[in-house]
Design an enzyme around this catalytic site. Structure first.
Site, short mmCIF file in Angstrom:
data_model
loop_
_atom_site.label_atom_id
_atom_site.label_comp_id
_atom_site.label_asym_id
_atom_site.label_seq_id
_atom_site.Cartn_x
_atom_site.Cartn_y
_atom_site.Cartn_z
N GLN A 75 47.21 10.02 21.45
CA GLN A 75 48.73 8.72 22.84
C GLN A 75 49.73 10.40 23.82
OE1 GLN A 75 49.93 6.12 22.84
NE2 GLN A 75 48.30 5.50 21.64
N SER A 76 48.73 10.98 23.79
CA SER A 76 48.92 12.02 25.52
C SER A 76 49.71 10.96 26.01
CB SER A 76 48.18 12.50 26.08
OG SER A 76 48.60 13.56 26.92
N ASN A 77 50.78 11.59 27.07
CA ASN A 77 51.16 11.38 27.68
C ASN A 77 51.16 12.52 28.78
OD1 ASN A 77 53.63 9.39 26.37
ND2 ASN A 77 54.21 11.44 26.06
#
Ligand SMILES: *Cc1c(COP(=O)(O)O)cnc(C)c1O
Length: 332
Positions: A75-77
């Site tokens: 879930q890396s921004n």
């Protein structure tokens, strides 16, 4: 200006707003709380990585790259903003996703940032936790070159000296806003993860002659590791901008007591903070970084770390796209 000589591409809406949070200030009964809206940088729902990517992508363009390679948690921004920046600049994007969170739900694996990465057409590859990502990215780079491409590697969080330049710029921007709005600020509070935000910000302030204290709230590593990481990157970044030695070890303060069970794992404090900011101010924060950093700030306010006659700025680093991946773990 410290940054004029570096290659840069415009990606962010700057300056981001600096706003008073009157309801939260009243609700907590502590210092006056302001928010620096780096969730409003504009690219692909915004966030702090966009400032960094102006310089990382600037260097990639200067070097003639046609394919960006980067890494992040599922879930890396950072990955989401990098995938969007690559689209805008007509480049391909190869992404290495690390399974950093144990027992991920279906939503965690497919919604939120992952959905957006796929909309941007990034090529996603999944890896086990603890993989040697420097080596793994080099091998993807070899693959790209073998197919006639020109790869450029951006490290996790764009947290090398080049990426940290984005937060040197944020430091300068904040000082200018404090000046224009005639605000005396006593503390800045920010999430601190891969260190480029915290490290760059310290350099931006100290290199401009400000001794304003910054409190980093850790989301991943223990305090000693986090502070060393930030200090090392800040020192290297200070050299890069021609201000070696402007940051001292005492300038780097991280409180890592709000991580809970681990990176990306929900905590009660995060849950409370996300709901409090939404319901008091109509603002969205995220479960992994800004929500935990807020939990730390709220706890410090309740404990009296900041007095009622002080004024603090919380740096909102974005990440609300990640909320959708946590829809079944948030307690509403
Ligand atoms: C990456 C990230 C951070 C942490 O910034 P670093 O530069 O990695 O320390 C904080 N908040 C959000 C929303 C992020 O995506």
């Amino acid at each position: 200006m410290l940054l004029n000589s570096f290659p840069r591409v415009p990606l962010a809406h700057l300056p981001t707003p600096l706003e008073l949070l009157p309801n939260l200030t009243k609700h907590l009964g502590g210092p006056e709380i302001w928010v620096k809206r780096d969730d409003c940088t504009g690219l692909a729902t915004g966030g702090n990585k966009t400032r960094k990517l102006e310089f990382s992508m600037g260097e990639a363009v200067a070097k003639g790259a046609d394919t960006i390679i980067t890494v992040g948690a599922v879930q890396s921004n950072h990955v989401r903003q990098t995938a969007a920046a690559a689209c805008k600049l007509g480049m391909k994007c190869e992404v290495l996703l690390e399974h950093r969170v144990a027992d991920p739900s279906e939503l965690y694996r497919t919604s939120g940032n992952v959905l957006l990465d796929r909309i941007f057409g990034a090529n996603l590859r999944e890896y086990d936790k603890g993989t040697d990502f420097d080596a793994a990215m080099e091998s993807v780079a070899d693959e790209v070159r073998a197919n006639g491409g020109a790869p450029y590697i951006i490290p996790g969080g764009a947290s090398n000296t080049v990426g940290a330049l984005g937060y040197v710029g944020c430091g300068e921007e904040l000082l200018q806003q404090f000046d224009e709005q005639k605000l005396k600020i006593d503390h800045i509070v920010t999430a601190t993860g891969s260190a480029g935000t915290h490290g760059g910000l310290v350099v931006g302030l100290r290199a401009s002659g400000s001794d304003l204290p910054i409190l980093g709230i850790g989301v991943n590593a223990p305090q000693d590791v986090q502070e060393e990481r930030v200090f090392d990157l800040a020192c290297e970044t200070a050299e890069l901008v021609g201000k070696p030695g402007c940051v001292s070890r005492d300038d780097i303060v991280a409180d890592c007591n709000y991580i809970g069970p681990g990176y990306g794992e929900p905590t009660d404090g995060m849950n409370e903070a996300v709901l409090m900011l939404a319901r008091q101010e109509g603002l969205l924060f995220d479960p992994v970084y800004s929500g935990k950093a807020l939990a730390g700030m709220i706890d410090h306010i309740r404990n009296g770390t900041f007095s009622t006659d002080e004024r603090i700025v919380f740096l909102h680093t974005g990440g609300a796209a990640g909320l959708f991946a946590y829809a079944d773990t948030l307690v509403l």
